[in-house]
Design an enzyme around this catalytic site. Sequence first.
Site, PDB file in Angstrom:
ATOM      1  N   HIS A  74       1.361 -30.183 -95.515  1.00  0.00           N
ATOM      2  CA  HIS A  74       0.251 -30.661 -96.782  1.00  0.00           C
ATOM      3  C   HIS A  74       0.281 -29.653 -97.822  1.00  0.00           C
ATOM      4  O   HIS A  74      -0.565 -29.378 -98.697  1.00  0.00           O
ATOM      5  CB  HIS A  74      -1.266 -30.720 -96.381  1.00  0.00           C
ATOM      6  CG  HIS A  74      -1.539 -31.715 -95.236  1.00  0.00           C
ATOM      7  ND1 HIS A  74      -2.125 -32.865 -95.599  1.00  0.00           N
ATOM      8  CD2 HIS A  74      -1.456 -31.548 -94.110  1.00  0.00           C
ATOM      9  CE1 HIS A  74      -2.286 -33.679 -94.450  1.00  0.00           C
ATOM     10  NE2 HIS A  74      -1.889 -33.046 -93.451  1.00  0.00           N
ATOM     11  N   ASN A 147      -6.920 -38.250 -93.230  1.00  0.00           N
ATOM     12  CA  ASN A 147      -5.748 -38.673 -93.676  1.00  0.00           C
ATOM     13  C   ASN A 147      -5.896 -40.301 -93.995  1.00  0.00           C
ATOM     14  O   ASN A 147      -6.944 -40.768 -93.553  1.00  0.00           O
ATOM     15  CB  ASN A 147      -4.702 -38.626 -92.607  1.00  0.00           C
ATOM     16  CG  ASN A 147      -3.971 -37.353 -92.384  1.00  0.00           C
ATOM     17  OD1 ASN A 147      -4.318 -36.403 -93.348  1.00  0.00           O
ATOM     18  ND2 ASN A 147      -3.257 -36.867 -91.124  1.00  0.00           N
TER      19      ASN A 147
HETATM   20 FE1  HDE Z   1      -4.001 -30.516 -90.522  1.00  0.00          FE
HETATM   21  N1  HDE Z   1      -3.621 -28.718 -90.988  1.00  0.00           N
HETATM   22  N2  HDE Z   1      -3.643 -30.093 -88.566  1.00  0.00           N
HETATM   23  N3  HDE Z   1      -4.543 -32.321 -89.914  1.00  0.00           N
HETATM   24  N4  HDE Z   1      -4.567 -31.048 -92.277  1.00  0.00           N
HETATM   25  C1  HDE Z   1      -3.678 -28.134 -92.146  1.00  0.00           C
HETATM   26  O1  HDE Z   1      -4.683 -26.348 -92.888  1.00  0.00           O
HETATM   27  C2  HDE Z   1      -3.476 -28.896 -88.016  1.00  0.00           C
HETATM   28  C3  HDE Z   1      -4.474 -33.021 -88.416  1.00  0.00           C
HETATM   29  C4  HDE Z   1      -4.997 -32.162 -92.730  1.00  0.00           C
HETATM   30  O2  HDE Z   1      -5.668 -30.191 -98.739  1.00  0.00           O
HETATM   31  C5  HDE Z   1      -3.590 -26.703 -92.295  1.00  0.00           C
HETATM   32  O3  HDE Z   1      -5.119 -25.365 -94.630  1.00  0.00           O
HETATM   33  C6  HDE Z   1      -3.210 -29.078 -86.631  1.00  0.00           C
HETATM   34  C7  HDE Z   1      -5.010 -34.362 -88.515  1.00  0.00           C
HETATM   35  C8  HDE Z   1      -5.226 -32.144 -94.089  1.00  0.00           C
HETATM   36  O4  HDE Z   1      -5.915 -28.012 -98.155  1.00  0.00           O
HETATM   37  C9  HDE Z   1      -3.429 -26.291 -90.663  1.00  0.00           C
HETATM   38  C10 HDE Z   1      -3.506 -30.108 -86.496  1.00  0.00           C
HETATM   39  C11 HDE Z   1      -5.500 -34.483 -89.628  1.00  0.00           C
HETATM   40  C12 HDE Z   1      -4.643 -31.075 -94.482  1.00  0.00           C
HETATM   41  C13 HDE Z   1      -3.536 -27.678 -90.102  1.00  0.00           C
HETATM   42  C14 HDE Z   1      -3.688 -31.010 -87.483  1.00  0.00           C
HETATM   43  C15 HDE Z   1      -4.991 -33.294 -90.491  1.00  0.00           C
HETATM   44  C16 HDE Z   1      -4.330 -30.198 -93.288  1.00  0.00           C
HETATM   45  C17 HDE Z   1      -2.457 -26.355 -93.256  1.00  0.00           C
HETATM   46  C18 HDE Z   1      -3.248 -30.870 -84.682  1.00  0.00           C
HETATM   47  C19 HDE Z   1      -6.376 -35.925 -90.188  1.00  0.00           C
HETATM   48  C20 HDE Z   1      -4.412 -30.395 -96.090  1.00  0.00           C
HETATM   49  C21 HDE Z   1      -2.870 -25.659 -94.624  1.00  0.00           C
HETATM   50  C22 HDE Z   1      -4.171 -30.181 -84.063  1.00  0.00           C
HETATM   51  C23 HDE Z   1      -7.316 -35.875 -89.658  1.00  0.00           C
HETATM   52  C24 HDE Z   1      -5.837 -29.628 -96.383  1.00  0.00           C
HETATM   53  C25 HDE Z   1      -4.353 -25.599 -94.098  1.00  0.00           C
HETATM   54  C26 HDE Z   1      -6.024 -29.389 -97.770  1.00  0.00           C
HETATM   55  C27 HDE Z   1      -3.894 -29.052 -93.224  1.00  0.00           C
HETATM   56  C28 HDE Z   1      -3.471 -27.849 -88.862  1.00  0.00           C
HETATM   57  C29 HDE Z   1      -3.759 -32.122 -87.477  1.00  0.00           C
HETATM   58  C30 HDE Z   1      -5.116 -33.238 -92.019  1.00  0.00           C
HETATM   59  C31 HDE Z   1      -1.943 -25.685 -90.334  1.00  0.00           C
HETATM   60  C32 HDE Z   1      -3.320 -27.854 -85.653  1.00  0.00           C
HETATM   61  C33 HDE Z   1      -5.115 -35.169 -87.374  1.00  0.00           C
HETATM   62  C34 HDE Z   1      -5.801 -33.277 -95.104  1.00  0.00           C
HETATM   63  O5  HDE Z   1      -4.398 -25.365 -90.478  1.00  0.00           O
END
Ligand code: HDE
Length: 704
Positions: A74, A147
């Site tokens: 992201h 999402n």
């Molecule tokens: Fe994320 N995800 N994600 N994700 N995610 C990040 O956090 C992660 C997942 C989502 O505008 C990171 O600050 C793991 C699902 C958004 O700043 C990180 C898993 C959904 C954003 C991270 C998921 C999301 C992130 C990277 C699986 C939809 C952007 C930068 C277990 C519900 C937020 C940060 C923004 C960002 C980890 C799966 C949505 C690495 C480990 C499912 C919208 O922490």
Amino acid sequence: MNKKKDKNKKLEDLEKNQEYPDDKDLTTDQAVKISHTDDSLKAGVRGPTLLEDFHLREKITHFDHERIPERIVHARGAGAHGYFECYQDMSEYTRAKFLNEKGKITPVFVRFSTVAGFRGSPDTARDVRGFATKFYTEDGNYDLVGNNIPIFFIQDAIKFPDLIHSVKPEPNNEIPQASSAHDTFYDFVVSAPETSHMIMWVLSDRAIPRSYRMMEGFSVNTFRFLNSQGKARFIKFIWKPLLGVHSLVWDESYKLAGIDPDFHRRDLYEAIENSDYPEYELYVQMIEEEDEHSFDFDILDPTKHWPEELVKPVKIGKLVLNRNPDNFFAEVEQVAFCPGNVVPGIDFSNDPLLQGRLFSYIDTQLIRLGGPNFHEIPINRPLTPPHNNQRDGYHRMTINTGKTSYSPNTLGGGDPKPVPGEEGGYVHYAEKVEGRKIRDRSQKFKDHFSQASSFYNSMSTVEKEHIIQAFHFEVGKVESEDVRQMMVDQFAQVDLDLAREIADGVGVKPPSSGADSSKADKFLSFSMEKTVHDTIKTRKIAVLALDGFNYQELSVMKDALEDAGAVVEVVSQYLGVIKAETGEEIKVDRNLISSSSLIYDAVYVPGGKASAEGLKKGGKALYILNESYKHFKAIAASGEGVDLLRDSNITGVSCAGFTSEIVADKGVITTLNNVDWDDFTRSFIEAVASHRHFDRETEEQVPG
Ligand code: HDE
């Protein structure tokens, strides 16, 4: 003691009476006014630069440290401020205060994003979009980090690094940028069949939205509502855009990556600047605890959707984005979301993806924002300052007073003290859990195909066609024939005909057996076909004209479109003004060389012999018409403008003949003259509101 107080008072008075630089004065970071900034300090005009030049050193040092690591996923995004208005008191279900009073307003900050690309990657890549909202509530900050697709690729957080490594550019050559169309990603897909359902969504038009303002948002993971009696329900959230859910077409999306890589960011920014505030309504789906096991799918499995037809969404509020950030870095780049930021009344479920997310987000901010104090960055601060015994660390802003930074204490009066649940303290849901330590998943998690088949069966014919084309593009770019074959074999378990179509396009063997998706459940809510089609608000429409245009025609159409809420731009050879055949002048908004059909939703060519003849010459206007047609966009032409259309490669539609009629054929609206202009403009407005005219799909394609 008194003497000390007296001295402090004198210092305060002194400070008040000093003359400080005002905000127009250039100063160093130490607030020293600078008298000369364009040359560094040298020993003679041609001599060496001197180390004692503190202004030079400070400026360059700061510059050298301007970048922070981009988000691992992201990274590319855009954000906006706004507010959330609660529609109804939800206290029967949750004690979250921002949902407990009809009309209650809560400030919010939202960040939209793509997942795979780097921070400078194009907005329109085929990808999932992030839709993350920070609610600054009176209970503290609540982050809904969702999402635009309601499910996810994998079921367990432990596979997230693998998924992301596979989709990111390949490590040997860092190719391709912001694209899943490569070997490692599809190698992961065939190695982890739980991805199948998500792949169907990602290869649908949902993954190429027309605008951040025209896509849904989903919590994806299962959470809980908890009311003040301690009763819990499983929930998922959905944001629904008031403008409807609309997409680009693929040919347009990947060309836009070059024409305007900032397409979505610009669209959001401009809409807010024009006071066309993006609006979404928040819905919640609730499942009673006792119904946890009543579904064919496991409600804790993030690769499964709760179809709206099975779990009816309840509308609970509205989000309005009405202010652009003042500074992209300070706000959009530094905002730190975490699904673990919940308020009393909202709790977690055992969804194994969610559980891993709870750990990951804070952990990533520690490296990205450089230490444990990122909650003090203005965009991340709750409405009231936090009180606790956390201290020190990199970039600490708060000056904590007193000498007790431990609990319990007596020297500090025991403060700050925990707040009991009934007075607003957070209380976790007392879920009963027991089980053996085990690395496995429940049986229903292992069905990877039923909902994928259901999704395919719920698509319209055109949506299915686009999914097949997306498979051809994505899998067609996979070099390994084995992986291409495994993709076909895997998707035969979703639908046999689909798999055969894929096989045809990517040059591998068609499967001999597979699933029949027409027998799967059909849920119309999966399809985008029935979305809002009755407004042209905020749609961008190009009017192509040169000197000698018909003023009457152009101005009537422009007024009608603007009255209906569209943004109209006059596109001509050069910037400045153009003169009508009757002498009136009109301002040009964009020159032909910098314009493209891709940045508009529709196009109109007014009459005027000289204007239409001139437009034929350069070729660009014809190209814009062809390409708009190819992308199924509404087109209108009147008077001699119709000639321009006839000279283009658009052959699949009929145009107005030599009588006073209006011809509307597959979104192409034409008239020669003397017609009822209300009817003409209305026909065009309806054609634009339809978004795209896919009935052209079967027509012979024009080059474009
Ligand atoms: Fe994320 N995800 N994600 N994700 N995610 C990040 O956090 C992660 C997942 C989502 O505008 C990171 O600050 C793991 C699902 C958004 O700043 C990180 C898993 C959904 C954003 C991270 C998921 C999301 C992130 C990277 C699986 C939809 C952007 C930068 C277990 C519900 C937020 C940060 C923004 C960002 C980890 C799966 C949505 C690495 C480990 C499912 C919208 O922490």
